[in-house]
Motif scaffolding. Structure first.
Motif, PDB file in Angstrom:
ATOM      1  N   VAL A 251     -33.809  76.531  27.608  1.00 15.61           N
ATOM      2  CA  VAL A 251     -34.363  77.698  27.250  1.00 15.61           C
ATOM      3  C   VAL A 251     -34.978  78.656  28.270  1.00 15.61           C
ATOM      4  O   VAL A 251     -35.832  78.161  29.145  1.00 15.61           O
ATOM      5  N   TYR A 252     -34.552  79.950  28.133  1.00 13.95           N
ATOM      6  CA  TYR A 252     -34.870  80.763  29.184  1.00 13.95           C
ATOM      7  C   TYR A 252     -35.912  81.897  28.435  1.00 13.95           C
ATOM      8  O   TYR A 252     -35.970  82.289  27.291  1.00 13.95           O
ATOM      9  N   ALA A 253     -36.860  82.250  29.302  1.00 14.26           N
ATOM     10  CA  ALA A 253     -37.848  83.393  28.929  1.00 14.26           C
ATOM     11  C   ALA A 253     -37.267  84.689  28.902  1.00 14.26           C
ATOM     12  O   ALA A 253     -36.420  84.857  30.352  1.00 14.26           O
TER      13      ALA A 253
ATOM     14  N   TRP B  92     -30.472  79.131  25.290  1.00 15.43           N
ATOM     15  CA  TRP B  92     -31.165  80.166  24.606  1.00 15.43           C
ATOM     16  C   TRP B  92     -32.011  81.108  25.601  1.00 15.43           C
ATOM     17  O   TRP B  92     -32.457  80.607  26.449  1.00 15.43           O
ATOM     18  N   GLN B  93     -32.220  82.264  24.701  1.00 14.80           N
ATOM     19  CA  GLN B  93     -33.314  83.159  25.507  1.00 14.80           C
ATOM     20  C   GLN B  93     -34.377  83.589  24.365  1.00 14.80           C
ATOM     21  O   GLN B  93     -33.901  83.775  23.432  1.00 14.80           O
ATOM     22  N   ALA B  94     -35.597  83.347  24.680  1.00 14.78           N
ATOM     23  CA  ALA B  94     -36.810  83.803  23.819  1.00 14.78           C
ATOM     24  C   ALA B  94     -37.529  84.583  24.262  1.00 14.78           C
ATOM     25  O   ALA B  94     -37.852  85.030  25.396  1.00 14.78           O
ATOM     26  N   ARG B  95     -37.691  85.751  23.243  1.00 11.62           N
ATOM     27  CA  ARG B  95     -38.613  86.893  23.429  1.00 11.62           C
ATOM     28  C   ARG B  95     -39.752  86.747  22.770  1.00 11.62           C
ATOM     29  O   ARG B  95     -39.759  86.329  21.337  1.00 11.62           O
TER      30      ARG B  95
ATOM     31  N   LEU C 225     -34.755  85.232  19.231  1.00 10.09           N
ATOM     32  CA  LEU C 225     -33.739  84.254  19.839  1.00 10.09           C
ATOM     33  C   LEU C 225     -32.700  85.025  20.112  1.00 10.09           C
ATOM     34  O   LEU C 225     -32.013  85.361  19.176  1.00 10.09           O
TER      35      LEU C 225
ATOM     36  N   ASP D 215     -42.908  86.972  28.578  1.00  5.81           N
ATOM     37  CA  ASP D 215     -42.119  86.109  27.252  1.00  5.81           C
ATOM     38  C   ASP D 215     -42.249  84.621  27.630  1.00  5.81           C
ATOM     39  O   ASP D 215     -41.802  83.728  26.768  1.00  5.81           O
TER      40      ASP D 215
ATOM     41  N   ALA E  77     -40.941  81.464  25.141  1.00  3.71           N
ATOM     42  CA  ALA E  77     -39.929  80.361  25.584  1.00  3.71           C
ATOM     43  C   ALA E  77     -40.596  78.957  25.463  1.00  3.71           C
ATOM     44  O   ALA E  77     -40.124  78.201  25.093  1.00  3.71           O
ATOM     45  N   THR E  78     -41.937  78.794  25.799  1.00  5.65           N
ATOM     46  CA  THR E  78     -42.487  77.559  25.846  1.00  5.65           C
ATOM     47  C   THR E  78     -42.723  77.291  24.440  1.00  5.65           C
ATOM     48  O   THR E  78     -42.566  76.135  24.008  1.00  5.65           O
TER      49      THR E  78
ATOM     50  N   LEU F  48     -36.683  73.998  30.258  1.00  8.17           N
ATOM     51  CA  LEU F  48     -37.564  75.169  30.080  1.00  8.17           C
ATOM     52  C   LEU F  48     -37.373  75.796  31.518  1.00  8.17           C
ATOM     53  O   LEU F  48     -38.044  75.354  32.474  1.00  8.17           O
TER      54      LEU F  48
END
Length: 289
Positions: free
Chosen positions: A54-56, A194-197, A216, A61, A65-66, A179
């Protein structure tokens, strides 16, 4: 808390061995996110016995991501009918992450649905310590999930190291999540990336705080995706009561509030070291060793 120094690793091994004696082997199969569109694209969810990243999307962000990684960990660690208690989650954090973003805050984690009593938190001085403790955890079938959080792009976290983590997860059946903080994409053995915003939450009745919301993006899936999925992007909310993700409605996808810029340093689930030192309260975390 347990510091993953060379002399302390035997204590961690003993704690994991004791947990193994109390639990049945981890389940296999897939972990469903709960969001129907994502689960369908992934043929039922992410592989349980695998490594996932998982990337921020940006510095602002990190909390998103966390939160997404923790949601995946909770989904993977859901209590099974034959288990007497819910499986614990092992979280290994590099000290520099604490210094840059603040320590994990037990009440904030509880708001996301994680009982701090289920969390085994390990703090490591450097990336090598994080990797060694993470490998120990990934081999322990009694855990519900392992969340590994180094800082930046250390040399020890190369393709070979990720393969070791992936093999450990496959052997134990434990979902292992990497993470990545202040890092860019790099080759790895992760099954998904994954990338999370961060997205603006929708207020509940009486203007109460809404559910955590994420944008996502599936950057990589080794097994491919099903159906006509070209964008590989979804907007979801985290249901804190049911421990599941849910897609936002089509109306919300076009809403301008979805694209609101996140607050600077959105550290809802953490607390700064200064405050923690000032109030002197127990963080509520379990200690290993």
């Amino acid at each position: 808390m347990h510091r993953a120094a060379p002399s302390a690793l035997p204590d961690l091994r003993r704690s994991l061995a004791e947990a193994t004696l109390r639990m049945r082997p981890a389940a296999t199969g897939r972990v469903r996110l709960g969001a129907a569109e994502i689960d369908a694209a992934l043929s039922g969810g992410i592989d349980r016995a695998a490594l996932h990243e998982v990337y921020a999307a940006g510095a602002g962000d990190l909390a998103a991501a966390t939160g997404f990684a923790l949601g995946l960990a909770l989904r993977a660690a859901e209590e099974k009918a034959e288990d007497a208690v819910a499986r614990p989650i092992l979280w290994i954090r590099q000290d520099f992450v604490d210094a840059e973003t603040g320590r994990l805050h037990a009440p904030g984690l509880n708001e996301l649905g994680l009982d701090p009593a289920r969390l085994l938190l390990v703090r490591a001085r450097d990336a090598e310590g994080v990797l060694r403790a993470g490998a120990e955890g990934a081999r322990c079938p009694a855990l519900g999930a392992v969340l590994i959080e180094p800082w930046g792009e250390p040399r020890v976290f190369d393709l070979t190291a990720s393969r070791r983590l992936a093999l450990a997860a496959e052997g134990s059946g434990v979902t292992t999540l990497l993470l990545r903080v202040a890092a860019t994409e790099a080759p790895s053995a992760a099954r998904t990336r994954w990338q999370a915003r961060a997205l603006a939450s929708r207020a509940l009745e009486a203007n109460a705080p809404g559910q955590p919301a994420f944008a996502l993006r599936l950057l990589r899936h080794r097994g491919g995706v099903r159906g006509d999925v070209t964008e590989r992007e979804w907007r979801v909310e985290w249901d804190r009561d049911r421990h599941r993700f849910a897609e936002r409605s089509l109306f919300d996808r076009s809403s301008r509030t979805d694209h609101a810029a996140p607050l600077s340093r959105p550290l809802v689930p953490v607390s700064g070291d200064g405050q923690a030192a000032a109030d002197g309260q127990d963080s509520g975390f379990r200690r290993t060793g």
